[in-house]
Scaffold this motif. Structure first.
Motif, mmCIF file in Angstrom:
data_model
loop_
_atom_site.group_PDB
_atom_site.id
_atom_site.type_symbol
_atom_site.label_atom_id
_atom_site.label_comp_id
_atom_site.label_asym_id
_atom_site.label_seq_id
_atom_site.Cartn_x
_atom_site.Cartn_y
_atom_site.Cartn_z
ATOM 1 N N SER A 73 0.832 -1.210 0.000
ATOM 2 C CA SER A 73 0.000 0.000 0.000
ATOM 3 C C SER A 73 0.863 1.255 0.000
ATOM 4 O O SER A 73 0.543 2.238 -0.682
ATOM 5 C CB SER A 73 -0.946 0.014 1.203
ATOM 6 O OG SER A 73 -1.895 -1.027 1.093
ATOM 7 N N GLN A 111 -9.529 0.238 -0.907
ATOM 8 C CA GLN A 111 -9.951 -0.947 -0.168
ATOM 9 C C GLN A 111 -11.354 -0.703 0.408
ATOM 10 O O GLN A 111 -12.279 -1.471 0.191
ATOM 11 C CB GLN A 111 -8.956 -1.137 0.986
ATOM 12 C CG GLN A 111 -8.630 -2.554 1.350
ATOM 13 C CD GLN A 111 -7.256 -2.649 2.051
ATOM 14 O OE1 GLN A 111 -6.543 -1.674 2.230
ATOM 15 N NE2 GLN A 111 -6.895 -3.844 2.452
ATOM 16 N N ASP A 133 -6.658 -1.484 -4.582
ATOM 17 C CA ASP A 133 -6.109 -2.069 -3.360
ATOM 18 C C ASP A 133 -7.143 -3.042 -2.792
ATOM 19 O O ASP A 133 -8.123 -2.631 -2.188
ATOM 20 C CB ASP A 133 -5.770 -0.962 -2.353
ATOM 21 C CG ASP A 133 -4.833 -1.451 -1.244
ATOM 22 O OD1 ASP A 133 -4.792 -2.680 -1.011
ATOM 23 O OD2 ASP A 133 -4.181 -0.617 -0.612
#
Ligand SMILES: Nc1ncnc2c1ncn2[C@@H]1O[C@H](COP(=O)(O)OP(=O)(O)OP(=O)(O)O)[C@@H](O)[C@H]1O
Ligand SMILES: [Mg+2]
Length: 257
Positions: free
Chosen positions: A52, A94, A175
């Protein structure tokens, strides 16, 4: 000198010798990876490997301590999310940043609303544009008048992806887009990713699911403790090879890209 030994032309993105530390921790330590148009590159590694943080340097969310970023062969000066947008880099997070109480069109144009010549928000035009892009990306989507809180995880993903594509994303960072999704929803996102590839976008895909990486990615770059273990062509390695890279930090004998 080109980093890729094959003659594939100019990468959409190259990140060279990227570094980022937090206190004494080398979160990303001398990592070099690239991405070509129409390609999905998996970014893999254990929790805390640096995936990340690496992607956040590309999206401008974190400032890098070292390294260079090239977009279409030219050095890109990315020090903020606004800079990244100028290079058509968009992130699908995410946890999706959608406004739950608004419908798909309002989310798609949130902060960038279309207006009439009289300066009023043009809801009809925004809905028409949303229908157009959804017809391309997720033709089954019909729930145009539902607040997105009422949509499934996959439908929410398609709204977020439509927003990026509408505003001309060429480079998408995803992500763990399917982390919270069920089987059917995951399949929907996989289809979306295929569609985006076909349109020539490049995608960095952070994903923990090896099956999915095998199914969706062309290449995979594996990180461990902030460093790059290596990049492989997904079709030329086994799942065990990839696991060996993630767990042991071991490069496979063949299939390196
Ligand atoms: N804002 C921050 N401040 C301090 N340390 C950070 C920060 N962001 C990340 N780190 C540290 O950097 C390292 C890499 O974190 P990163 O979030 O990139 O991991 P990751 O590979 O994405 O893991 P996961 O699979 O759990 O999402 C970790 O040691 C993490 O604790
Ligand atoms: Mg992460």
């Amino acid at each position: 000198m080109p980093l890729d030994t094959q003659d594939r032309g100019t990468p959409l993105v190259e990140m060279r010798n990227m570094r980022k530390s937090f206190g004494g921790i080398h979160a990303v330590d001398d990592v070099t990876i690239n991405l070509y148009p129409g390609e999905v590159v998996g970014v893999l590694g254990h929790n805390g490997a640096g995936k990340s943080v690496l992607m956040k340097m590309l999206s401008g969310a974190y400032k890098r301590d070292g390294g260079q970023i090239f977009v279409n062969g030219e050095e890109a000066h990315i020090n903020s999310p606004r800079d990244a947008r100028q290079y058509n880099i968009e992130t699908i997070y995410q946890t999706l940043a959608l406004a739950d109480n608004l419908d798909a069109a309002s989310n798609l144009f949130l902060g960038r609303e279309l207006v009439t010549s009289a300066g009023l928000v043009n809801d009809a035009l925004m809905e028409a544009e949303t229908r157009k892009i959804m017809a391309r990306l997720n033709p089954n989507f019909q729930r145009f008048h539902t607040p997105v809180a009422g949509l499934s995880g996959g439908q929410r993903q398609s709204v977020a992806i439509s927003r990026a594509v509408y505003f001309n994303a060429k480079i998408l960072i995803m992500d763990e887009p399917t982390a919270a999704l069920g089987v059917e929803e995951t399949a929907m996102v996989a289809k979306l990713i295929d569609e985006l590839k076909a349109q020539g976008l490049g995608i960095f895909l952070i994903d923990h699911d090896i099956h999915q990486v095998k199914a969706l990615c062309d290449r995979a770059s594996v990180m461990k403790n902030g460093r790059l273990v290596g990049t492989v062509k997904v079709d030329e390695v086994t799942e065990d090879d990839i696991l060996g890279m993630i767990i042991l930090g071991k490069q496979p004998e063949k299939g390196m890209a």
